[in-house]
Design an enzyme around this catalytic site. Sequence first.
Site, PDB file in Angstrom:
ATOM      1  N   ARG A 129      42.965 -14.887  -2.940  1.00  0.00           N
ATOM      2  CA  ARG A 129      43.030 -15.217  -1.511  1.00  0.00           C
ATOM      3  C   ARG A 129      44.430 -15.745  -1.200  1.00  0.00           C
ATOM      4  NH1 ARG A 129      39.109 -12.430  -0.520  1.00  0.00           N
ATOM      5  NH2 ARG A 129      37.098 -13.169   0.207  1.00  0.00           N
TER       6      ARG A 129
ATOM      7  N   HIS B 264      45.095  -6.220   2.175  1.00  0.00           N
ATOM      8  CA  HIS B 264      43.751  -6.693   1.796  1.00  0.00           C
ATOM      9  C   HIS B 264      42.756  -5.526   1.704  1.00  0.00           C
ATOM     10  CE1 HIS B 264      41.026 -10.486   1.824  1.00  0.00           C
ATOM     11  NE2 HIS B 264      40.441  -9.530   1.157  1.00  0.00           N
TER      12      HIS B 264
HETATM   13  C1  GLV Z   1      37.056  -9.267   0.313  1.00  0.00           C
HETATM   14  O1  GLV Z   1      38.047  -9.909   0.165  1.00  0.00           O
HETATM   15  C2  GLV Z   1      35.726  -9.744   0.051  1.00  0.00           C
HETATM   16  O2  GLV Z   1      35.521 -10.974  -0.097  1.00  0.00           O
HETATM   17  O3  GLV Z   1      34.819  -8.913  -0.043  1.00  0.00           O
END
Ligand code: GLV
Length: 312
Positions: free
Chosen positions: A227, A275
């Site tokens: 993260r 992401h």
């Molecule tokens: C993506 O980052 C998730 O938590 O699925």
Amino acid sequence: MTAPVTFLYKSDPVRGRIWAEVFQRHAPEIDFRIWPDVGNASSVRYLAAWEPPADIAERFPNLQVLFSSGAGVDQFDFAALPPDLPVVRMVEPGIIRGMVEYVTHAVLGLHRDMAAYRRQQKQAAWKPLQVKTAAERRVGVLGLGSLGQAVLTQLTAFGFECAGWSRSRHAVEGVQCFAGEGELGAFLARTDVLVCLLPLTDSTRGFLNAKLFAQLPRGASLVQVGRGPQGVDADLIAALDAGHLGEAVLDVTEPEPLPPEHPFWRHPHIQLTPHIASMTQPSSAAEVVIDNLRRFDRGEAMLGLVDRARGY
Ligand code: GLV
């Protein structure tokens, strides 16, 4: 007649329609609904959401389980949830496979100096670099949950020298496992490619900082798929600029989206993706959730149940 049981889905509606088909096939007795079509709020027993409504307790007085539609639960405000409401992370084969693909691609790219060749191509420089074997490359994965373990199993199959680190002791076949603060230094000292798959908690915020980078061997690289808030951006740039770190592959940033003026975008030793390392796959996710509902009904432990005190 028994009271209807509603499963409410509050996330991407296109993927929600695939969940609906799986529920129709495997759990037709459940009234599956996609937000904002809530129906009778007092029938909502189960909620799958990325971001639950703020007034969840008042709105759904009979809610029994909250499922995260993603692997992480750091987007939930635990203080706003009823204290004894079970919260479940998404642990499903599709999300695991996606993460294994992304990290394997990143580690192989680093191992085979692909970033250097892209820079050389810009200069029209035909310059072979020395090829190391996988056995000579030490990969270390931070976080030994289901994602970390699956990634390590694949990397071990390529012949990399693999290790993992987590807060509590784990065992993964073919992998040297380190545990706790006391063993972090030894883990970092033997790691050429560091992969971060830690959950975001109070103790992992700012974890990837100058002090940690300094403990890696000179020229080590980072693959960040945890993260964004775990990274200290200025420390990463300083470590790359000093040549202490070779390359960084980043799939997560803080904030997201990353603003266009952020230095990461143009840094020659940073590869950035938005992401996308892995995403929940709707059909396998719905099957896993239905299996968890059955476990819950039988009074068994659900897979991915979150320990709220731990934060993951
Ligand atoms: C993506 O980052 C998730 O938590 O699925």
